[in-house]
Design a protein around this motif. Structure first.
Motif, mmCIF file in Angstrom:
data_model
loop_
_atom_site.group_PDB
_atom_site.id
_atom_site.type_symbol
_atom_site.label_atom_id
_atom_site.label_comp_id
_atom_site.label_asym_id
_atom_site.label_seq_id
_atom_site.Cartn_x
_atom_site.Cartn_y
_atom_site.Cartn_z
ATOM 1 N N UNK A 1 0.848 -1.189 0.000
ATOM 2 C CA UNK A 1 0.000 0.000 0.000
ATOM 3 C C UNK A 1 0.889 1.247 0.000
ATOM 4 N N UNK A 2 0.520 2.283 -0.730
ATOM 5 C CA UNK A 2 1.369 3.488 -0.807
ATOM 6 C C UNK A 2 1.519 4.198 0.541
ATOM 7 N N UNK A 3 2.588 4.972 0.649
ATOM 8 C CA UNK A 3 2.828 5.821 1.810
ATOM 9 C C UNK A 3 3.332 7.161 1.287
ATOM 10 N N UNK A 4 3.364 8.167 2.171
ATOM 11 C CA UNK A 4 3.943 9.452 1.790
ATOM 12 C C UNK A 4 4.573 10.110 3.014
ATOM 13 N N UNK A 5 5.516 10.985 2.762
ATOM 14 C CA UNK A 5 6.162 11.745 3.825
ATOM 15 C C UNK A 5 5.341 12.994 4.116
ATOM 16 N N UNK A 6 4.994 13.196 5.388
ATOM 17 C CA UNK A 6 4.276 14.385 5.814
ATOM 18 C C UNK A 6 5.250 15.266 6.589
ATOM 19 N N UNK A 7 5.595 16.425 6.030
ATOM 20 C CA UNK A 7 6.534 17.337 6.676
ATOM 21 C C UNK A 7 5.786 18.271 7.622
ATOM 22 N N UNK A 8 6.224 18.277 8.889
ATOM 23 C CA UNK A 8 5.631 19.171 9.879
ATOM 24 C C UNK A 8 6.743 19.853 10.684
ATOM 25 N N UNK A 9 6.374 20.439 11.791
ATOM 26 C CA UNK A 9 7.282 21.311 12.525
ATOM 27 C C UNK A 9 8.487 20.605 13.140
ATOM 28 N N UNK A 10 8.386 19.329 13.449
ATOM 29 C CA UNK A 10 9.467 18.671 14.192
ATOM 30 C C UNK A 10 10.749 18.499 13.385
ATOM 31 N N UNK A 11 10.697 18.775 12.062
ATOM 32 C CA UNK A 11 11.935 18.748 11.265
ATOM 33 C C UNK A 11 12.146 20.009 10.448
ATOM 34 N N UNK A 12 11.203 20.899 10.445
ATOM 35 C CA UNK A 12 11.249 21.996 9.465
ATOM 36 C C UNK A 12 11.850 23.288 9.997
ATOM 37 N N UNK A 13 12.435 23.277 11.188
ATOM 38 C CA UNK A 13 12.928 24.530 11.730
ATOM 39 C C UNK A 13 14.412 24.760 11.534
ATOM 40 N N UNK A 14 15.112 23.782 10.942
ATOM 41 C CA UNK A 14 16.559 23.893 10.780
ATOM 42 C C UNK A 14 16.903 24.617 9.474
ATOM 43 N N UNK A 15 18.112 25.172 9.381
ATOM 44 C CA UNK A 15 18.541 25.869 8.171
ATOM 45 C C UNK A 15 18.539 24.929 6.975
ATOM 46 N N UNK A 16 18.190 25.487 5.813
ATOM 47 C CA UNK A 16 18.052 24.673 4.608
ATOM 48 C C UNK A 16 19.265 24.745 3.687
ATOM 49 N N UNK A 17 20.155 25.726 3.832
ATOM 50 C CA UNK A 17 21.197 25.890 2.816
ATOM 51 C C UNK A 17 22.588 25.802 3.390
ATOM 52 N N UNK A 18 23.532 26.351 2.645
ATOM 53 C CA UNK A 18 24.903 26.433 3.128
ATOM 54 C C UNK A 18 25.619 25.112 3.147
ATOM 55 N N UNK A 19 26.579 25.028 4.038
ATOM 56 C CA UNK A 19 27.465 23.868 4.090
ATOM 57 C C UNK A 19 26.721 22.583 4.402
ATOM 58 N N UNK A 20 25.669 22.647 5.235
ATOM 59 C CA UNK A 20 24.990 21.427 5.648
ATOM 60 C C UNK A 20 24.323 20.726 4.466
ATOM 61 N N UNK A 21 23.882 21.468 3.474
ATOM 62 C CA UNK A 21 23.236 20.842 2.327
ATOM 63 C C UNK A 21 24.255 20.166 1.415
ATOM 64 N N UNK A 22 25.520 20.542 1.470
ATOM 65 C CA UNK A 22 26.521 20.010 0.543
ATOM 66 C C UNK A 22 26.689 18.505 0.645
#
Length: 353
Positions: free
Chosen positions: A326-347
């Motif tokens: 059966x299909x599944x999907x990722x639900x993005x909520x607050x418990x992971x969305x507060x960290x920086x998105x760019x810079x060195x960590x994304x590399x």
């Protein structure tokens, strides 16, 4: 008193046989008579005698649903979808819990007499191959969950490896590197057991981006996945001095316990440590912070299991037993969305975007 076929026939001005033919969808009834019967059925609020119908067909109109526990909201939500799907086809569902014990699961498939149930939907944790072999099970059975056995029964599941990979990759995509995995069960040796499959997906995601696995980041639990398991696992992890910046919990209840443990230690989610769960239980949507999670299609799980089982019961499903994902999907909520998105960590994932 309940309305009878005779009452409907008198109201419509037709024979009882004609009323019966309309109810059972027979084609040899004129349109004019069919309209009169249908109008009479509606006016008198006729309810069919399901007990008599099932008796004539050698069935009782009841199916069993056996799950490990009801305290876990995931199983409660799946149970609700099964009950609704069965009800739409005029079947009643008898729900029982097994505690994940092999003896109790064997009682479900062997101890519930066929005179009481037409079939069983079972989420097994401990059954073995020999328990489900032909000749040992008297009623049709559909299996749920990730305990995969080479047995002649339909099986409805999700791809736990792919789902765990998706959860871990989500954290990696955000730049997290020290990702703990909470929920490996060492008391169950079967490599197809749920926690082993979810660990495999976690390790695959790390390997894909060139991050070596660290045994210190893999925390074991026993018995069921509950809030206390997640809470105590995090307390042990930090007491051992393990450095983490994200946590993948193998179900939502443990994730909620983990968030509480982090809060009690003065850590913020997700600013200090990100957390992701698995199951998308309703409680996670309203937690603070709301919980990022893997969301299996629980409605489709229940409906598919019921359709497969009733197909076997009524003889309309004559294909060989199959395993469906059966299909599944990722639900993005607050418990992971507060960290920086760019810079060195994304590399760390620049070659895998």
């Amino acid at each position: 008193m309940p309305t009878t076929l005779k009452d409907v026939a008198l109201r419509a001005g037709v024979s009882i046989k004609t009323v019966s033919n309309v109810i059972h969808g027979q084609v040899y009834v004129t349109d004019e008579k069919r309209e009169r019967v249908e109008e009479a059925l509606k006016e008198l609020n006729y309810q069919p005698n399901l007990s008599a119908r099932y008796l004539r067909k050698g069935r009782v109109g009841v199916i069993g649903l056996a799950i490990p526990e009801l305290l876990n909201p995931y199983f409660a939500e799946v149970s609700n979808t099964v009950i609704l799907a069965a009800g739409r086809q005029a079947y009643t569902v008898l729900v029982d819990t097994t505690g994940g014990e092999r003896a109790n699961e064997r009682i479900v498939i062997n101890g519930w007499r066929p005179q009481l149930l037409d079939g069983v939907i079972l989420s097994p944790l401990a059954l073995e191959q020999e328990d489900l072999q032909p000749g040992l099970v008297e009623t049709p059975v559909v299996l749920l969950g990730e305990r995969f056995l080479d047995v002649p029964h339909d099986h409805v599941a999700i791809d736990n490896v792919a789902a765990a990979y998706e959860a871990t990759y989500h954290l990696l995509r955000l730049g997290y590197r020290r990702i703990a995995a909470i929920g490996l069960r060492i008391d169950v040796p079967d490599e197809t057991e749920t926690s082993k499959l979810r660990l495999r997906g976690y390790l695959q995601a790390l390997q894909e981006v060139g991050i070596s696995s660290d045994k210190q980041l893999i925390t074991t639990t026993e018995a069921f996945y509950d809030r206390e398991s997640g809470y105590s696992a995090i307390r042990r992890l930090f007491a051992d001095g393990v450095v983490v910046d994200a946590i993948f919990c193998f179900n939502d209840l443990m994730a909620l316990g983990a968030i509480r443990a982090l809060y009690d230690m003065g850590l913020r989610v997700p600013e200090d440590v990100a957390v992701i769960g698995f199951d998308d239980i309703e409680e996670g949507r309203y937690a603070f912070p709301s919980l990022t999670t893997i969301s299996p299609d629980k409605k489709l799980i229940g409906e598919t299991a019921v359709d497969f089982l009733l197909g076997r019961i009524e003889g309309t499903r004559d294909v060989p037993p199959e395993r469906v994902y059966i299909p599944f999907r990722l639900i993005e909520r607050e418990s992971t969305m507060g960290r920086a998105w760019g810079g060195e960590r994304r590399d760390v994932l620049k070659d895998h975007a």
